[in-house]
Design an enzyme around this catalytic site. Structure first.
Site: not given
Ligand code: NAP
Length: 467
Positions: A162, A235, A269
């Site tokens: 998470h 996603e 999102c």
């Molecule tokens: P994020 O930084 O990509 O984080 C999402 C998850 O990925 C977290 O658990 C994060 O862990 C992990 N993560 C980060 N860097 C990673 C890497 N290099 N390799 C693998 N996993 C990694 O996303 P966010 O910016 O917090 O979240 C917002 C984004 O999610 C927005 O763009 C939003 O639109 C999108 N979203 C999409 C949906 C959908 O259904 N399409 C739903 C909700 C949100 P850490 O927290 O430990 O960094």
């Protein structure tokens, strides 16, 4: 993962107060290796557990969530700041999704007969093993649920990574699964930083990965999955268009668009990030939007009178404000808001931006905050061009009284979901997912359960009649 490197703990920082609430140590590589082994071991039994037995446990998860919805709701609000009412709604929605798959998985995964000239042929749907699920913080329970409900019912076992800012929500869900009777190893949290997740994918016991989050995270984890030839789904982000047609009820469209955009402080999102209205309606729409903004109450997410919550973290607020400032520098007009709220916490003012041209980065980017971008168009072709201008392709809405016309416009929008006369909604029986750079694969609905099963063909006939 280098076990010698000391990583900072994952922690809850309440974005309403910016105070640290709780910390969890990051797991060592040895601990993680043992968890993966255990998940693989648990799969050997779980895959052969009867659907009825799995369903009893998963229904129990749903009922515990409903019983504890106040407590769960408060925890999500403390960890990432969303309005308490929205947190509780999310718990109920998640419970409904667990129930949906508990009720329907056996039917969805029943053998599927195929028409053949001789003998019989059918598809047998079989679980594939340990899945790694990487999830974001914006819906701390729902995001876990979308992949867990279908995949656990299918007989896969799961590891949840998470987001690092919601460790307590992650932990409480693991506890609820255990409390409901899920055998050890079938579902386990991993407390590790996101940047280390991709390294786990090459472990031969992990058979598939699913990630919801940003494009860089998605690209990193699917590159790792590709390198080890493993199935993945993504996603990712979105910049949903909200196209208003000439015959729409303007007040209703404004109400729905503003409420939709302020939901979860704009950190959704599928939030209506770009509202696209006919030039003939523009002034009226703008005035009514300003009136709706005047009624917004920014404040304590635990207070029922608040309708705009803080963002999930101080950094998120800083980043959103930077995007707004950049849009202004590049020529867009910030008509309302645009600043940090003068109080403690990760607040950004509800912001209304107009005159967003292709010269402005926000024309193409996602803004993950309470920022309402208003566009105008002269022809439907122009509206569709604006709607399709970004590389995102997640959701979208078309607003208008003539449903046939609205559906015709919906068909021209390049996204995975288009809703008529409401913002992109969520229901267990409806598929959720995108196209273009919003990712691939579907969650929820029957489609969600087929992503990580082997649709194995079994054919019976005699060798002389095989073809
Ligand atoms: P994020 O930084 O990509 O984080 C999402 C998850 O990925 C977290 O658990 C994060 O862990 C992990 N993560 C980060 N860097 C990673 C890497 N290099 N390799 C693998 N996993 C990694 O996303 P966010 O910016 O917090 O979240 C917002 C984004 O999610 C927005 O763009 C939003 O639109 C999108 N979203 C999409 C949906 C959908 O259904 N399409 C739903 C909700 C949100 P850490 O927290 O430990 O960094």
């Amino acid at each position: 993962m280098n076990s010698q490197v000391k990583h900072s703990p994952v922690k809850t920082v309440n974005p309403f107060t910016n105070k640290i609430e709780k910390e969890f140590d990051v797991m060592t590589s040895d601990q993680i290796a043992k968890i993966i082994d255990k998940a693989d071991e648990a799969f050997k039994t779980w895959k052969n557990t009867a659907f009825s037995e799995r369903a009893t446990i998963i229904h129990k998860v749903a009922s515990i969530m409903r019983e504890r919805k106040q407590e769960l709701g408060k925890l999500a609000t403390i960890e990432m700041g969303k309005l308490l009412a929205e947190s509780i709604y999310e718990v109920e929605l998640s419970a409904n999704i667990f129930d949906y798959y508990a009720e329907n998985a056996e039917k969805f995964l029943a053998d599927k007969p195929l028409e053949v000239k001789h003998g019989e042929a059918f598809l047998s749907y079989e679980p594939i093993g340990v899945l790694l699920s990487v999830q974001p913080w914006n819906f701390p329970y729902y995001q876990i649920t979308r992949s867990a409900a279908s995949n656990l019912m299918a007989g896969n076992t799961m590891l949840l990574k998470h987001a690092s800012n919601v460790p307590q929500c992650a932990q409480i869900m693991e506890d609820i699964f255990k409390g409901a009777g899920l055998p050890n190893g079938v579902y386990t949290n991993l407390f590790i930083p996101g940047k280390l997740v991709s390294e786990l994918v090459s472990n031969s016991k992990i058979k598939g990965v699913t990630l919801t989050g940003s494009k860089p995270a998605g690209a990193s984890i699917t590159a790792a999955a590709g390198a080890s030839v493993k199935k993945s789904t993504l996603e990712l982000g979105g910049s949903d268009p909200f196209v208003v047609l000439e015959d729409a009820d303007v007040q209703e469209a404004v109400n729905v668009a503003v409420a939709g955009r302020m939901w979860n402080a704009g950190q959704v999102c599928v939030s209506p990030k770009r509202v696209i209205v006919p030039a003939s309606m523009y002034n009226e729409f703008l005035e009514k939007t300003k009136e709706a903004f005047a009624k917004l109450v920014v404040g304590d997410p635990m207070d029922a009178a608040t309708n705009v919550a803080p963002l999930s973290s101080e950094q998120a607020a800083v980043d959103v404000q930077k995007q707004i400032q950049k849009a202004a520098t590049q020529g867009a007009k910030v008509l309302l808001g645009g600043k940090r709220v003068a109080r403690e916490g990760a607040f950004v003012e509800p912001t209304l931006i107009t005159e967003i041209t292709p010269e402005v980065d926000a024309y193409f980017e996602e803004i993950f905050g309470p920022v309402f971008m208003l566009y105008q168009y002269n022809t439907i072709d122009e509206a569709v061009e604006i709607a399709n201008a970004t590389e995102f392709g997640l959701g979208g809405s078309v607003f208008g009284k003539d449903t046939k016309k609205a559906v015709a416009v919906a068909r021209r929008i390049d996204t995975g979901m288009v809703y008529i006369n409401h913002v992109t909604g969520i229901a267990p029986e409806l598929p959720f997912g995108g196209t273009k750079e919003s990712g691939y694969g579907r969650e929820q609905s029957p489609a969600g359960i087929y992503e990580f099963v082997n649709a194995k063909l079994i054919r019976t006939t005699s060798s002389d009649k095989a073809y």
